[in-house]
Write a protein that holds these residues in place. Structure first.
Motif, PDB file in Angstrom:
ATOM      1  N   GLN A  31       7.232  -1.310  -2.576  1.00  0.00           N
ATOM      2  CA  GLN A  31       8.384  -1.955  -2.189  1.00  0.00           C
ATOM      3  C   GLN A  31       8.618  -1.680  -1.005  1.00  0.00           C
ATOM      4  O   GLN A  31       8.690  -0.614  -0.775  1.00  0.00           O
ATOM      5  N   TYR A  44       7.533  -7.033  -1.366  1.00  0.00           N
ATOM      6  CA  TYR A  44       6.658  -6.015  -2.067  1.00  0.00           C
ATOM      7  C   TYR A  44       5.023  -6.426  -1.440  1.00  0.00           C
ATOM      8  O   TYR A  44       4.944  -7.408  -0.971  1.00  0.00           O
ATOM      9  N   GLU A  46       1.418  -5.758  -3.007  1.00  0.00           N
ATOM     10  CA  GLU A  46       0.748  -5.407  -3.934  1.00  0.00           C
ATOM     11  C   GLU A  46      -0.936  -5.192  -3.776  1.00  0.00           C
ATOM     12  O   GLU A  46      -1.346  -6.177  -2.981  1.00  0.00           O
ATOM     13  N   LYS A  48      -4.352  -5.191  -5.628  1.00  0.00           N
ATOM     14  CA  LYS A  48      -5.022  -5.521  -6.874  1.00  0.00           C
ATOM     15  C   LYS A  48      -6.124  -6.314  -6.951  1.00  0.00           C
ATOM     16  O   LYS A  48      -6.159  -7.305  -6.170  1.00  0.00           O
ATOM     17  N   TYR A  59       9.832  -5.311  -6.902  1.00  0.00           N
ATOM     18  CA  TYR A  59       8.645  -4.787  -7.698  1.00  0.00           C
ATOM     19  C   TYR A  59       8.986  -3.473  -8.520  1.00  0.00           C
ATOM     20  O   TYR A  59       9.221  -2.448  -8.005  1.00  0.00           O
ATOM     21  N   TYR A  60       8.978  -3.547  -9.712  1.00  0.00           N
ATOM     22  CA  TYR A  60       9.583  -2.606 -10.598  1.00  0.00           C
ATOM     23  C   TYR A  60       8.812  -1.595 -10.912  1.00  0.00           C
ATOM     24  O   TYR A  60       9.049  -0.421 -10.915  1.00  0.00           O
ATOM     25  N   ASP A  61       7.369  -2.032 -11.113  1.00  0.00           N
ATOM     26  CA  ASP A  61       6.375  -0.928 -11.862  1.00  0.00           C
ATOM     27  C   ASP A  61       5.569  -0.611 -10.363  1.00  0.00           C
ATOM     28  O   ASP A  61       4.617  -0.754 -10.272  1.00  0.00           O
ATOM     29  N   ARG A  62       6.553   0.272  -9.401  1.00  0.00           N
ATOM     30  CA  ARG A  62       5.738   0.326  -8.049  1.00  0.00           C
ATOM     31  C   ARG A  62       5.412   1.721  -7.886  1.00  0.00           C
ATOM     32  O   ARG A  62       5.827   2.788  -8.580  1.00  0.00           O
ATOM     33  N   ASN A  63       4.517   2.234  -6.845  1.00  0.00           N
ATOM     34  CA  ASN A  63       4.186   3.513  -6.586  1.00  0.00           C
ATOM     35  C   ASN A  63       5.339   4.040  -5.721  1.00  0.00           C
ATOM     36  O   ASN A  63       5.366   5.288  -5.972  1.00  0.00           O
TER      37      ASN A  63
END
Length: 110
Positions: A31, A44, A46, A48, A59-63
């Motif tokens: 993010q 964000y 990403e 993938k 982006y909640y499930d972020r590094n």
């Protein structure tokens, strides 16, 4: 041209969407919190399945979260600001996995 949140997201999209990220395993998500006097926003990046997505959302499930001002972000993606120098001098800060964030940023230089 005045910098806007939209122009910053567009610049990030232009920069990242042409990068070869096939070497990246799994999912990496970052993010970016743009924090300036006149321009603020969150988007964000990403990585993938060998593709890069840049979207104007949290982006909640972020590094990691990268905090940076708009001018320095544009300098960063245009190669005028070294990411490690930016990090060590406090021009950008990382919340979360610093190594993953620096790994992502090095793709900018590719």
């Amino acid at each position: 041209m005045a910098m806007t949140y939209e122009s910053i997201v567009e610049a990030a999209r232009d920069k990242f969407c042409g990068i070869d990220v096939s070497s990246v395993e799994g999912v990496r998500a970052f993010q970016i919190n743009i924090e300036g006097k006149s321009v603020n926003g969150i988007f964000y990046i990403e990585i993938k399945d060998g593709e890069v997505h840049v979207e104007p959302y949290e982006y909640y499930d972020r590094n990691a979260i990268i905090h940076i001002n708009p001018t320095n972000f544009i300098k960063l993606i245009n190669g005028k600001l070294d990411p490690v120098v930016a990090f060590t001098t406090g021009k950008l800060s990382v919340e979360g996995d610093t190594n993953a964030a620096l790994e992502m940023i090095k793709f900018i230089k590719a």
